[in-house]
Design a protein around this motif. Structure first.
Motif, PDB file in Angstrom:
ATOM      1  N   HIS A  47       1.056  -0.932  -0.082  1.00 48.45           N
ATOM      2  CA  HIS A  47       0.017   0.050   0.117  1.00 48.45           C
ATOM      3  C   HIS A  47       0.758   1.129   0.144  1.00 48.45           C
ATOM      4  O   HIS A  47       1.496   1.601   1.042  1.00 48.45           O
ATOM      5  CB  HIS A  47      -0.908  -0.083   1.440  1.00 48.45           C
ATOM      6  CG  HIS A  47      -1.815  -1.276   1.381  1.00 48.45           C
ATOM      7  ND1 HIS A  47      -3.128  -1.119   1.184  1.00 48.45           N
ATOM      8  CD2 HIS A  47      -1.365  -2.484   1.613  1.00 48.45           C
ATOM      9  CE1 HIS A  47      -3.437  -2.384   1.401  1.00 48.45           C
ATOM     10  NE2 HIS A  47      -2.548  -3.287   1.534  1.00 48.45           N
ATOM     11  N   GLY A  48       1.168   1.739  -1.236  1.00 50.64           N
ATOM     12  CA  GLY A  48       2.200   2.904  -1.356  1.00 50.64           C
ATOM     13  C   GLY A  48       1.595   4.093  -1.602  1.00 50.64           C
ATOM     14  O   GLY A  48       0.632   4.344  -2.004  1.00 50.64           O
ATOM     15  N   ALA A  75       2.142   7.907  -3.601  1.00 49.98           N
ATOM     16  CA  ALA A  75       2.373   8.419  -4.946  1.00 49.98           C
ATOM     17  C   ALA A  75       3.878   8.123  -5.260  1.00 49.98           C
ATOM     18  O   ALA A  75       4.224   7.532  -6.251  1.00 49.98           O
ATOM     19  CB  ALA A  75       1.954   9.706  -5.275  1.00 49.98           C
ATOM     20  N   THR A 102       6.131   6.160  -3.861  1.00 50.97           N
ATOM     21  CA  THR A 102       6.631   4.993  -4.013  1.00 50.97           C
ATOM     22  C   THR A 102       6.088   4.046  -5.235  1.00 50.97           C
ATOM     23  O   THR A 102       6.782   3.454  -6.092  1.00 50.97           O
ATOM     24  CB  THR A 102       5.793   4.371  -2.811  1.00 50.97           C
ATOM     25  OG1 THR A 102       6.336   4.658  -1.620  1.00 50.97           O
ATOM     26  CG2 THR A 102       6.061   2.496  -2.856  1.00 50.97           C
ATOM     27  N   ALA A 103       4.757   4.454  -5.635  1.00 51.33           N
ATOM     28  CA  ALA A 103       4.001   3.946  -6.827  1.00 51.33           C
ATOM     29  C   ALA A 103       4.976   4.282  -7.891  1.00 51.33           C
ATOM     30  O   ALA A 103       5.101   3.529  -8.903  1.00 51.33           O
ATOM     31  CB  ALA A 103       2.858   4.443  -6.916  1.00 51.33           C
ATOM     32  N   GLY A 150       5.724   1.146  -8.857  1.00 56.76           N
ATOM     33  CA  GLY A 150       4.617   0.569  -9.882  1.00 56.76           C
ATOM     34  C   GLY A 150       3.695  -0.144  -9.101  1.00 56.76           C
ATOM     35  O   GLY A 150       4.023  -0.613  -8.085  1.00 56.76           O
ATOM     36  N   ASP A 151       2.527  -0.184  -9.780  1.00 56.28           N
ATOM     37  CA  ASP A 151       1.585  -1.250  -9.264  1.00 56.28           C
ATOM     38  C   ASP A 151       1.329  -1.472  -7.626  1.00 56.28           C
ATOM     39  O   ASP A 151       1.249  -2.560  -7.260  1.00 56.28           O
ATOM     40  CB  ASP A 151       1.847  -2.630  -9.899  1.00 56.28           C
ATOM     41  CG  ASP A 151       0.669  -3.615  -9.921  1.00 56.28           C
ATOM     42  OD1 ASP A 151      -0.469  -3.285  -9.769  1.00 56.28           O
ATOM     43  OD2 ASP A 151       1.203  -4.948  -9.831  1.00 56.28           O
ATOM     44  N   VAL A 152       0.972  -0.499  -7.174  1.00 61.06           N
ATOM     45  CA  VAL A 152       0.793  -0.496  -5.665  1.00 61.06           C
ATOM     46  C   VAL A 152      -0.650  -0.196  -5.414  1.00 61.06           C
ATOM     47  O   VAL A 152      -1.317   0.516  -6.275  1.00 61.06           O
ATOM     48  CB  VAL A 152       1.672   0.171  -4.767  1.00 61.06           C
ATOM     49  CG1 VAL A 152       3.190   0.056  -4.853  1.00 61.06           C
ATOM     50  CG2 VAL A 152       1.439   1.929  -4.943  1.00 61.06           C
ATOM     51  N   PRO A 210      -3.087   2.205  -3.915  1.00 61.30           N
ATOM     52  CA  PRO A 210      -2.858   3.730  -3.274  1.00 61.30           C
ATOM     53  C   PRO A 210      -2.901   3.690  -1.748  1.00 61.30           C
ATOM     54  O   PRO A 210      -4.097   3.450  -1.259  1.00 61.30           O
ATOM     55  CB  PRO A 210      -3.844   4.545  -3.963  1.00 61.30           C
ATOM     56  CG  PRO A 210      -4.035   3.591  -5.333  1.00 61.30           C
ATOM     57  CD  PRO A 210      -4.135   2.342  -4.732  1.00 61.30           C
TER      58      PRO A 210
END
Lengths: 421, 421
Positions: free
Chosen positions: A293-294, A296, A298-299, A303-305, A307
């Motif tokens: 659960h990341g 912005a 981190t994403a 990628g592909d977390v 939010p």
């Protein structure tokens, strides 16, 4: 029973606990160990009484729609009973804290002062449908010279009643009062309410179970409480973190046993090194099945977390889920921890001495670490032998609690006629 | 103010206390001592502001029928202000408990564990119209690295407001946040109620004052409380007691300062020696103006006593009154103490080793003594330098409390990449 009948009869029980506590307070270590050995033996000898009572609770549980997780915690079998016996015998092997001299001195006027460990007296325990807690708390309380009043969950009422009878028979066998271990399950919810009001009868109350149970006890109890709390545990990866150390510690802290309070819940990464550290750290976690659960930033890197929302920063997942946030720097990490931590355990991964020392000094948690997995916050790992729980309050005990944390102290003053001038 | 306005504005103040606590937690001993010296100086320099505010409170007090005893406790004058300054300077001289290593070890896996003293964070104090407590608690809290939120009695509101302003100016002068010491007197009773609910903002609450005040705080507070309680203090004269020792200790314990919590309230005498011991003991007390409230056996020996009722055995007279009872033996004395003691201080006068040891082991009080005056239960006498109060609870602190009792602990774990297997 009417409310006043509950009160009268509960008060009688608690008075009996107080009397039993007076006997236990001066029991020798040998007597207390004899009692524990008798209890360990009795658990094995009474399998044929304990297991049917447990079967009855399980049948009622299934009928009342008890979740399969709770049914599993409630279930006893020969293997689990043997493990309970062994745990009691391990407590025999621990040093008895009672009588330990904490400090002392001789005053100018010749008075000799000694501060010694004494039992609390009567310990109350409120917990949910886990019969192992019945044995566990009773054994720890007895070893530390305390009487104990147990209020288990109603879902385990039959099991607990038989377990307490078995313990009481063992106590009588070695010449200790059976009232040293009592259950008040028969009084239902009203009994729990009265236990929380029982100042003068109960010296300390220990809630064990869900965050909700602990919160209720802390809010409603007039008896002093030792709070064993939830862990929204953080690891902060500093710019100077060694990559392998970061990967291994984050993996261990999250994955080794995700359902416990010292498991990692939120990972903070310094922005300056997020591109270097995050991809391998997250890859290792994803290989282990962890959902990220990341935020912005981190994403943008991995990628592909899922939010992350504000709620994620306050969540103790206790599952293979992890909140991940890229923070500006150590200051930002400290601010985040200050806002969201439950003050259980936090660890910094760093090779920078100044930042390590700042983290240790400024994070206000029961346990703060440098370059170590948060999973080490544990009475067994700390060398305490048995663990009463992990206190997240600041009064009396903080962090993993062993037998000494189940004691109070008393000042002994020996004089030869001194008066104050 | 409406209730919600009080809450918003009080919450702002408490948030500011938390922020100040973060700064204080890492303040050096030198900084904290500078602050204390600045406060001591400011008290002297601001006499012309403090005394008129105190005069206003005294005038209001007279108008509202405040008793002469309470008026005396409320009154400040140049001499009392100088004494308050000196008391603050004495705290400068005490060792700083923060950072003290309580214990530590190195685990098999190389982790280094250290348990160190840290401040609680925010300490709340609820007390009655004694402005000296404002200075006293603020100084003790600052030295131990805590922020403090003060709720004094409304009868001292003007005095306390000026004292807190004086303290805050001194804090700013040495570069510490003024919010480290705040009063919430302006919120009245609603403020006190909210302070007792302020979990998460206030780490520990210390009530100081009457038994009724302490009882209210203990019952209503959701914040952990350190209870400083009343003393129904006993001396037991055993059959083997030396006569001179008995006479001198009983006289000292009752007469030297009857208005304090460690003064003697109930004298128990073993029946076998009552005829030998009681007449000279009582004569010495009567010479000092003590009124004897005795049971029938006491009356039969020393005559002319106020007949003691059951209420006398539970009374903390705090005056030149003494309850006296002839008991059958040590067992009877222990039973009486167990029933009526407030668990503060009890002393046995004896030359019998076995009975001395039984008394020390079986009396469940904060301080138990052999052949010494109960008046020695005091932080100053115990060598603590300053006294926060005398705790009669079993959690966290028991007996006289010094600066270390205003602290919590924190575990520091230093590793080199350890993970749990």
């Amino acid at each position: 029973m009417t409310e006043s009948a509950v009160l009268t009869s509960l008060t009688d029980k608690l008075s009996a606990s107080r009397e039993a506590a007076r006997v236990l307070a001066t029991a020798t270590t040998a007597q207390k160990n004899d009692a524990l050995r008798a209890i360990a033996a009795a658990i094995g000898q009474n399998e044929s009484r304990i297991l049917p009572a447990n079967e009855l609770d399980l049948a009622n549980g299934r009928e009342n729609g008890l979740s399969s997780g709770l049914q599993d915690r409630l279930r006893l079998d020969p293997g689990r009973l043997a493990a309970l016996s062994s745990a009691v015998l391990e407590i025999v092997a621990l040093p008895d804290p009672i009588g330990d001299v904490v400090r002392g001195s001789r005053l100018e006027n010749g008075l000799q002062l000694t501060q010694v460990r004494v039992p609390f007296g009567v310990v109350g325990a409120i917990y949910e449908a886990r019969p192992n807690v019945t044995i566990d708390i009773a054994a720890l309380a007895l070893k530390s010279g305390n009487a104990v009043v147990l209020r288990g969950g109603s879902a385990a009422e039959n099991t607990n009643r038989v377990l307490v009878e078995v313990i009481q028979s063992a106590l009588v066998e070695v010449g200790l009062p059976l009232e040293a271990v009592q259950t008040i399950d028969e009084f239902g919810r009203e009994g729990a309410t009265q236990l929380m009001q029982a100042r003068g009868y109960v010296d300390v109350l220990i809630p064990r179970g869900s965050a909700q149970l602990i919160d209720t006890v802390v809010r409603e109890s007039k008896v002093p409480v030792i709070e064993t709390g939830a862990g929204v545990v953080h690891v902060f990866l500093d710019d100077s973190a060694d990559l392998t150390t970061a990967v291994e510690i984050v993996h261990n802290a999250k994955v080794q046993r995700p359902s416990v309070c010292n498991a990692l819940e939120t990972l903070l990464v310094s922005a300056g090194s997020a591109e270097r550290l995050l991809p391998p750290v997250i890859e290792r976690l994803r290989d282990a099945g962890v959902t990220i659960h990341g935020d912005a930033r981190t994403a943008a890197i991995v990628g592909d977390v899922v939010p992350a929302t504000d709620e994620d920063w306050s969540t103790e997942y206790m599952s293979l889920d992890l909140a991940v946030k890229v923070v500006d720097d150590l200051d930002d990490a400290l601010a985040h921890i200050n806002e969201y931590s439950t003050h259980h355990t936090e660890s910094i991964i760093t090779n920078d001495v100044a930042r390590a020392e700042r983290f240790l000094a400024e994070v206000d948690s029961a346990v703060v670490m440098v370059n170590a997995s948060t999973r080490f916050t544990d009475g067994g790992e700390f060398g305490f032998g048995a663990e009463v729980g992990i206190s997240t309050q600041k009064l009396h005990a903080r962090g993993p609690m062993g037998l000494p944390e189940l004691t109070s102290t008393k000042w002994i003053v020996r004089g030869s006629g001194q008066v104050r001038g």
